[in-house]
Design an enzyme around this catalytic site. Sequence first.
Site, PDB file in Angstrom:
ATOM      1  N   ASP A   1       0.818  -1.207   0.000  1.00 56.42           N
ATOM      2  CA  ASP A   1       0.000   0.000   0.000  1.00 56.42           C
ATOM      3  C   ASP A   1       0.857   1.265   0.000  1.00 56.42           C
ATOM      4  O   ASP A   1       1.901   1.333   0.662  1.00 56.42           O
ATOM      5  CB  ASP A   1      -0.889  -0.002   1.254  1.00 56.42           C
TER       6      ASP A   1
ATOM      7  N   GLU B   1       1.253  -0.134  -4.944  1.00 55.83           N
ATOM      8  CA  GLU B   1       0.306   0.910  -5.339  1.00 55.83           C
ATOM      9  C   GLU B   1       1.046   2.245  -5.322  1.00 55.83           C
ATOM     10  O   GLU B   1       1.309   2.812  -4.260  1.00 55.83           O
ATOM     11  CB  GLU B   1      -0.875   0.963  -4.365  1.00 55.83           C
TER      12      GLU B   1
END
Length: 480
Positions: free
Chosen positions: A231, A261
Amino acid sequence: MKNETMMQYFEWYLPEDAAHWKRCIQQAKELSEHGITFLWLPPAYKGQAGIHDVGYGVYDTYDLGEFDQKGSVPTKYGTKEEYIAAVRTLQKEGIKVLADIVLNHRMGADQQETVMAAKENWGNRFQDISGEQEVHVWTKFTFPGRKGIYSDFQWNWTHFDGTDWDEERKEKAIFRFHGKEWDLGVDEENGNYDYLMGDDLDMGNPQVSEELERWGKWYLDVTEVDGMRLDAVKHIDCQFFCQWLGRMREYRKENFFAVGEYWSPDHRRLLRYLNETGKCMQLFDVPLHFRFHEASCAGGNFDMRYLLHDTLTAADSWHAVTFVDNHDTQPGQALQSFVMDWFKPLAYGIILLQEAGIPCVFYGDYYGIPHNGIGPVTGLQKLLKLRKSHAYGPQHSYYDHQDIVGFTREGLEEQENSGLALLISDGPGGSKKMYAGKRFAGRTFGDAMEHCSEKVCIDEEGYGNFRVEGGSISVWIPLP
């Protein structure tokens, strides 16, 4: 022979019923039959909002739904035992499991601390807008509900660079703690985009890196997951994941899959990050998502010749994980940029049937999003099956018309009856002559999407004249 296909197995508004891991177990066989080979599960550890937390308000990464903390034993998705059972069930069905790893921040501390800190400009994190002042911040994590089980490590303000709330003044601002500097090797947005939310981890603190390494090894041992979704990587020093992933892979004795990400529409930033990290992970092709969104909103006026231009798929397909939408882009979320319904099948046709990239299917597109009255994407399950059965062999691309574009796949001899021709149009319907492959000379193709009723005969040179309806998709496959 197998096409790798990923699914993000959650959306933001799932029921807060602690039953998601059970649903995963029940649906594992069907997902495998539809060709899913990687399943990205949501964060499995306790968030600050307990059973109401989607998982990104990270509180205790050692609590996988096992301890009475933040108002519940289970997480939003279930208990630790159910999570482990879901992982094992998926693996037995031939599906590899990706854990959602959130290492940027912590939230929901147990105690306050008093710290000297300077306020920073939200738009330029290198600019102080106040001198240092005493602030009362939530930065002490003691995990009283876990009582030291698995780890006796406790977080305090020295493990963070800053936070965004002064409890004494009830003031929301970015506070950089005394003696701290924002981590380098992050995105340059806002001058320095180290700080995102909550208590921002200081990746330069040896105690932090040592604890994250201990926890990572514990998590791999306990869960035996097959890979990771990382993340908010643009908010973390790029050198951190080079080292941390390297240690995890060395510990696991396996170069397991990882995808990061990095949320930016600029493919050059993604390429730079890949180079800075030694290409230790794949990245989600965010620029491609924005192309899909733009095309879907253009009312048929998008120039389809440029659908893949300036995307990670075009620049470095090996490191691209392609997607149409996700939990952040769905309606109601901070990064809302939901691809319009009519274009969804076209976008999925591209990512699922093309040769480039690893496609990721969104849970909300597969099952629908009841919270917003959104149903499943029409034809998505059919496209998944076509990927599994037909999307093989060399590709020939035809991005040569402002409305009608597509490609063919020649198929493979060893993959019986494989090969296809895809056409999509954002405007009027029409046809395009495309090369299907000489081995199909004399064969007849039909539209598996059942939008065009006629048949196409492949000529002796391997070409066919394929058609698509307006604002639609057709996938032509060899008939038996």
